[in-house]
Design an enzyme around this catalytic site. Structure first.
Site, mmCIF file in Angstrom:
data_model
loop_
_atom_site.group_PDB
_atom_site.id
_atom_site.type_symbol
_atom_site.label_atom_id
_atom_site.label_comp_id
_atom_site.label_asym_id
_atom_site.label_seq_id
_atom_site.Cartn_x
_atom_site.Cartn_y
_atom_site.Cartn_z
ATOM 1 N N GLY A 129 -8.249 5.580 53.158
ATOM 2 C CA GLY A 129 -8.547 4.435 54.112
ATOM 3 C C GLY A 129 -7.400 4.361 55.310
ATOM 4 N N HIS B 240 -10.312 4.897 40.006
ATOM 5 C CA HIS B 240 -10.020 4.948 41.581
ATOM 6 C C HIS B 240 -8.806 4.080 41.921
ATOM 7 C CE1 HIS B 240 -10.143 4.198 45.906
ATOM 8 N NE2 HIS B 240 -11.074 5.145 45.859
#
Ligand code: PEP
Length: 253
Positions: free
Chosen positions: A172, A94
């Protein structure tokens, strides 16, 4: 036919209480056989998630793994330990692990190999940053990341892996990639797999999109031909919001 996946990455959120609430809220709901739903809680919530997801078709994943199976590696968690906790999947590489914890392509590759060798399906994250995108380097960078991630993987293992295309500038931030552009980059990822292995393997690998996916925009991604599902961060934390994403995806099956 590739089975679509809706995967939730909780990151460092949802302790035991929130995890119990999440699974108790959705355990009665039915997931259609044509959809795979994966939830990736933090390590400390996996035990309760495993207990509470028993009997449901939600699968569990972890957010990281170490490449050795046991030994003097303080603070690390092995693939075997994750299997014991009921994990079927593990997110590897990630961008937050690469960016904040210095994970290189070599480390990512070791973790992928260890996961496969120990029966976990890696969800391999790749994605360019904003500067790379603005400089027109997206395609070469993504191709390079995919090649490095898959180094030394046998063809029959590659068929099982999942790749998530997550442009860093969309994670995000509330900014999503244009669905058609995400579809194009995912096509390039598939083509990279084809060049290394074969068309058959490339057609089997599932490639997801991730980056600010929510109930309002899920359909535009799920309806793209190359996109085999989504990796969802913020919108996977609350059961009712995550369920809306699943419901919307069900309608496209
Ligand atoms: C992620 O972290 O994998 C992610 C896609 O996060 P978000 O959905 O919050 O952008």
């Amino acid at each position: 036919m590739r089975k679509p996946i809706i995967a939730g990455n909780w990151k460092m959120n949802n302790g035991i209480e929130e995890t119990s609430h999440f699974f108790n809220s959705i355990k009665e709901k039915s997931i259609p056989p044509g959809l795979e739903v994966v939830v990736c809680p933090p390590f400390t919530s996996l035990y309760i998630a495993d207990k509470l997801s028993d009997g449901s078709s939600i699968k569990l994943g972890a957010q990281d793994v170490y490449w050795e199976i046991s030994g003097a590696f303080t603070g690390e968690i092995s693939p075997i330990m994750l299997r014991e906790l009921g994990c079927k999947f593990v997110i590897i590489g990630h961008s937050e692990r690469r960016g904040y914890f210095g994970e290189t392509d070599e480390i990512v590759n070791k973790k992928i190999l260890a996961s496969i060798n120990n029966g976990l399906i890696p969800i391999i994250c790749v994605g360019e940053n904003l500067t790379q995108r603005e400089n027109g380097e997206t395609d070469s960078f993504i191709k390079h990341q995919v090649e490095k991630a898959l180094k030394d993987l046998e063809e029959n293992s590659v068929e099982k892996v999942v790749i998530a295309y997550e442009p860093l500038w969309a994670i995000g931030t509330g900014k999503t990639a244009d669905a058609e552009e995400a579809n194009r980059v995912i096509g390039l990822i598939r083509n990279t797999v084809k060049q290394i292995y074969s068309e058959k393997t490339a057609e089997t690998v599932r490639v997801l999109y991730g980056g600010s996916v929510k109930p309002e925009n899920i359909k535009q991604f799920m309806s793209q031909p190359e996109i085999d599902g989504v990796l969802v961060g913020g919108a996977s934390l609350k059961p009712e919001v995550f369920w809306e994403i699943i419901e919307a995806s069900k309608q496209l099956l």
